[in-house]
Design an enzyme around this catalytic site. Sequence first.
Site, PDB file in Angstrom:
ATOM      1  N   HIS A  50       0.823  -1.201   0.000  1.00  0.00           N
ATOM      2  CA  HIS A  50       0.000   0.000   0.000  1.00  0.00           C
ATOM      3  C   HIS A  50       0.863   1.259   0.000  1.00  0.00           C
ATOM      4  O   HIS A  50       0.994   1.937   1.024  1.00  0.00           O
ATOM      5  CB  HIS A  50      -0.956  -0.022   1.200  1.00  0.00           C
ATOM      6  CG  HIS A  50      -2.085  -0.980   1.010  1.00  0.00           C
ATOM      7  ND1 HIS A  50      -2.734  -1.596   2.056  1.00  0.00           N
ATOM      8  CD2 HIS A  50      -2.699  -1.430  -0.117  1.00  0.00           C
ATOM      9  CE1 HIS A  50      -3.689  -2.385   1.581  1.00  0.00           C
ATOM     10  NE2 HIS A  50      -3.678  -2.295   0.268  1.00  0.00           N
ATOM     11  N   CYS A 108       3.265 -12.429   1.921  1.00  0.00           N
ATOM     12  CA  CYS A 108       4.313 -12.462   2.952  1.00  0.00           C
ATOM     13  C   CYS A 108       4.271 -13.812   3.673  1.00  0.00           C
ATOM     14  O   CYS A 108       3.188 -14.284   4.057  1.00  0.00           O
ATOM     15  CB  CYS A 108       4.090 -11.326   3.949  1.00  0.00           C
ATOM     16  SG  CYS A 108       5.251 -11.413   5.329  1.00  0.00           S
ATOM     17  N   GLU A 138      -5.856  -8.351   3.494  1.00  0.00           N
ATOM     18  CA  GLU A 138      -5.324  -9.501   4.250  1.00  0.00           C
ATOM     19  C   GLU A 138      -6.453 -10.291   4.910  1.00  0.00           C
ATOM     20  O   GLU A 138      -6.429 -11.526   4.945  1.00  0.00           O
ATOM     21  CB  GLU A 138      -4.324  -9.016   5.309  1.00  0.00           C
ATOM     22  CG  GLU A 138      -3.671 -10.191   6.023  1.00  0.00           C
ATOM     23  CD  GLU A 138      -2.798  -9.779   7.185  1.00  0.00           C
ATOM     24  OE1 GLU A 138      -2.083  -8.759   7.093  1.00  0.00           O
ATOM     25  OE2 GLU A 138      -2.840 -10.484   8.220  1.00  0.00           O
ATOM     26  N   THR A 177      -2.106  -9.462  10.721  1.00  0.00           N
ATOM     27  CA  THR A 177      -0.707  -9.288  11.160  1.00  0.00           C
ATOM     28  C   THR A 177      -0.364  -7.856  11.560  1.00  0.00           C
ATOM     29  O   THR A 177       0.655  -7.626  12.190  1.00  0.00           O
ATOM     30  CB  THR A 177       0.252  -9.670  10.007  1.00  0.00           C
ATOM     31  OG1 THR A 177      -0.063  -8.866   8.870  1.00  0.00           O
ATOM     32  CG2 THR A 177       0.172 -11.136   9.666  1.00  0.00           C
ATOM     33  N   CYS A 207       2.766  -9.510  13.416  1.00  0.00           N
ATOM     34  CA  CYS A 207       4.127  -9.845  12.991  1.00  0.00           C
ATOM     35  C   CYS A 207       5.181  -9.010  13.715  1.00  0.00           C
ATOM     36  O   CYS A 207       4.880  -7.984  14.342  1.00  0.00           O
ATOM     37  CB  CYS A 207       4.244  -9.686  11.483  1.00  0.00           C
ATOM     38  SG  CYS A 207       4.368  -7.980  10.972  1.00  0.00           S
ATOM     39  N   SER A 280       5.158  -0.260   4.700  1.00  0.00           N
ATOM     40  CA  SER A 280       5.138  -0.175   3.235  1.00  0.00           C
ATOM     41  C   SER A 280       5.651   1.175   2.729  1.00  0.00           C
ATOM     42  O   SER A 280       5.518   1.485   1.551  1.00  0.00           O
ATOM     43  CB  SER A 280       3.718  -0.440   2.725  1.00  0.00           C
ATOM     44  OG  SER A 280       2.782   0.293   3.481  1.00  0.00           O
TER      45      SER A 280
HETATM   46  S1  SF4 Z   1       3.867  -6.080   7.909  1.00  0.00           S
HETATM   47 FE1  SF4 Z   1       4.457  -8.096   8.708  1.00  0.00          FE
HETATM   48  S2  SF4 Z   1       3.024  -9.533   7.763  1.00  0.00           S
HETATM   49 FE2  SF4 Z   1       2.893  -7.614   6.604  1.00  0.00          FE
HETATM   50  S3  SF4 Z   1       4.324  -7.860   4.924  1.00  0.00           S
HETATM   51 FE3  SF4 Z   1       5.465  -6.907   6.595  1.00  0.00          FE
HETATM   52  S4  SF4 Z   1       6.404  -8.622   7.744  1.00  0.00           S
HETATM   53 FE4  SF4 Z   1       4.797  -9.453   6.445  1.00  0.00          FE
END
Ligand code: SF4
Length: 337
Positions: A50, A108, A138, A177, A207, A280
């Site tokens: 994003h 991921c 997600e 996550t 995560c 992101s």
């Molecule tokens: S925020 Fe966490 S779950 Fe999402 S892509 Fe990054 S490491 Fe993977």
Amino acid sequence: MNIQVKKPPLTIRLCGPRGFCAGVDRAIQIVVLALKAYGAPVYVRHEIVHNRYVVEGLEAKGAIFVEELDEIPVEHREQPVVFSAHGVPKSVPEDAQARNLFYLDATCPLVSKVHKQAMRHQRLGRHVVLIGHAGHPEVIGTMGQLPPGTVSLIETVEDADGYEPADPDNLGYVTQTTLSVDDTAGVIARLTERFPNLSAPAADSICYATTNRQEAVKEAAPGCDLFIVVGAPNSSNSKRLVEVALRAGARRSMLVQRAAELDWNEIGDIRTLGLSAGASAPEVIVDEIIAAFKARFDAEIELAVTAEETENFLVNRELRGVPLTVEDMAWVNGVRA
Ligand code: SF4
């Protein structure tokens, strides 16, 4: 006579870790490597991550973003289609196979782990409770791993209060996550209070990157006049950082996508600025924001580092060993933290 106007002092508390996580880094590499290996166009289902800066950079290299597979023209069906880092429902790879499309999955690995945990609950005969935000890709992807009617979405403590499962003794939960660690703990506590036999997943679903970025914001935010999180309005983990900053004691907190968006009248007279970036958000935009503040303030950077990250996820087998040009590497490194 050359009169120098003295700039007001500013301390910028710069959070670490911030910005790209290993899952975002891997997803971007997958698109860049696919372009190299198979040539343009490479289709990408949904924004790979994003962030507009990243999406537009990949478009300039030959990626085409679509929301659904039926948008891929028949004459381009030999070209790969990449599934985004957020994960997809099982129906999407099935649909790709039915259409004879060649797909590369950039989900991921930590999202895939949540999928597996949800499927494990279901295999053990438990109804799955997914804690997350309705409509987020997600959440759509995780719900789509399970047959209809076998998963319930809970967003808030109020939802947990009103939840009436058919078999209260046979429930298992997983979470999105990128949630707020503290809010999610509240929802889980309420569910456990109401359903003492609720089964937890084998490992935390939130995560490492989400947890680490929230911890660094908590460290930096107390006493900040303003806290800026670099990130997009549709980025769940970035929005959570804005909330965490406010709760941890920042007077104001906002999401910013580019330095050009900064409204200096609104920012006003500040002495301490907190700064972080969602998982992101590329580092080049953090640099851009710091430069914009340095142009107006006599700014000094103070680091708020709470963890070191060494996670690194391998790209898909088909793409390992594909050489990148110096120019491609420079672009990938430029957006990395
Ligand atoms: S925020 Fe966490 S779950 Fe999402 S892509 Fe990054 S490491 Fe993977």
